[in-house]
Design an enzyme around this catalytic site. Structure first.
Site, PDB file in Angstrom:
ATOM      1  N   SER A  43       0.796  -1.227   0.000  1.00  0.00           N
ATOM      2  CA  SER A  43       0.000   0.000   0.000  1.00  0.00           C
ATOM      3  C   SER A  43       0.825   1.272   0.000  1.00  0.00           C
ATOM      4  CB  SER A  43      -0.928   0.000   1.214  1.00  0.00           C
ATOM      5  OG  SER A  43      -0.204  -0.223   2.415  1.00  0.00           O
ATOM      6  N   HIS A 250      -0.942   5.620   6.875  1.00  0.00           N
ATOM      7  CA  HIS A 250      -0.392   5.637   5.516  1.00  0.00           C
ATOM      8  C   HIS A 250      -0.083   7.075   5.101  1.00  0.00           C
ATOM      9  CE1 HIS A 250      -2.071   1.547   5.308  1.00  0.00           C
ATOM     10  NE2 HIS A 250      -1.198   1.355   4.326  1.00  0.00           N
TER      11      HIS A 250
END
Length: 268
Positions: A43, A250
């Site tokens: 990711s 993230h």
């Protein structure tokens, strides 16, 4: 470190600067025409957290704001294969991401290893349970990094070398999540934040060692994100987001463009 084919071609063009403008233009077009770039990984490479996802990528959540897409847009390689996928582990790279690699691939980027080491479970444990339980789970992840992850990384790196023997491979690391003694007034304890940061450093060191052993280039993003961690007041990382758990921890779009992209560009 092996010099990338892209860098070699660029150097050749610079040496030929005395050529006519028309001739130089033709050479530049030729340099781009046979350059292939493949972006693999999890990711952090697919761009989770940066938004603007390609609907065709489904749950892989590949974003036009991720560093591979930004680099490709700026350099216009003839071929750009973007197979990085949210949630990917080393086995997923081996089974589903290597198809585009071949003898004509010049550049490969990859982030991988965090999910194998249990990144998601570590963060869930630390958010929901006690500090001692969090630290114990971090130590379990570090033990996995010692005992199992090196062999898994070796399999991936060997496969990349086998399929794309001429490629310059850039292996990117992960940022520290927290600025200690920062602006956060709730959430995890400082002990938990310190343990998580230490785990990121531990994971990066292991990845860097395996990359070096395979002749690959390791690119650390730790310095790039310093001052932009969670609790910094200028974070390039999402904190815990209950509305979209998958984006938690993230990089934001700025984290991709101002953190990952310049680091990768400097090593590519």
């Amino acid at each position: 470190m092996r010099l990338s084919r892209f860098a070699t071609l660029t150097s050749a063009l610079l040496l030929a600067a005395g050529a006519t403008l028309f001739g130089a233009g033709q050479a530049a077009a030729s340099a781009q025409a046979d350059f292939g770039y493949a972006a693999l990984g999890d990711s952090y490479s697919s761009g989770v957290g940066s938004g603007n996802y390609d609907s065709a990528s489904g749950n892989c959540k590949r974003s036009s704001r991720a560093y591979p897409a930004l680099w490709a847009a700026a350099h216009s390689p003839q071929t750009f294969s973007f197979t990085a996928c949210s949630g990917a582990r080393t086995g997923d790279v081996l089974s589903g991401q290597l198809g585009p690699l071949n003898s004509g691939t010049d550049l490969v980027s990859i982030t991988i290893g965090g999910n194998d080491a249990g990144f998601s479970d570590v963060m869930t444990t630390c958010v929901l349970q006690s500090e001692s339980t969090c630290v114990n789970r971090v130590n379990q992840a570090k033990a996995y990094v010692d005992s199992t992850l090196p062999g898994q990384l070796d399999q991936v790196y060997n496969a990349i070398s086998s399929r794309a023997p001429a490629a310059h491979v850039v292996v990117l690391g992960y940022p520290r999540f927290y600025q200690l003694n920062g602006s956060c007034i709730a959430g995890l304890s400082e002990g938990e934040r310190s343990a998580i940061n230490g785990a990121a450093d531990y994971l990066n060191a292991a990845i860097a060692k395996r990359a070096a052993n395979h002749g690959f280039t390791f690119a650390s993003v730790t310095a790039a994100f310093t001052g932009h961690e969670i609790c910094s007041g200028s974070a390039w990382l999402h904190s815990l987001n209950w509305a979209d758990i998958g984006e938690s921890y993230h990089p934001t779009a700025t984290g991709q463009s101002s953190g990952y992209l310049p680091v990768f560009a400097g090593k590519a």
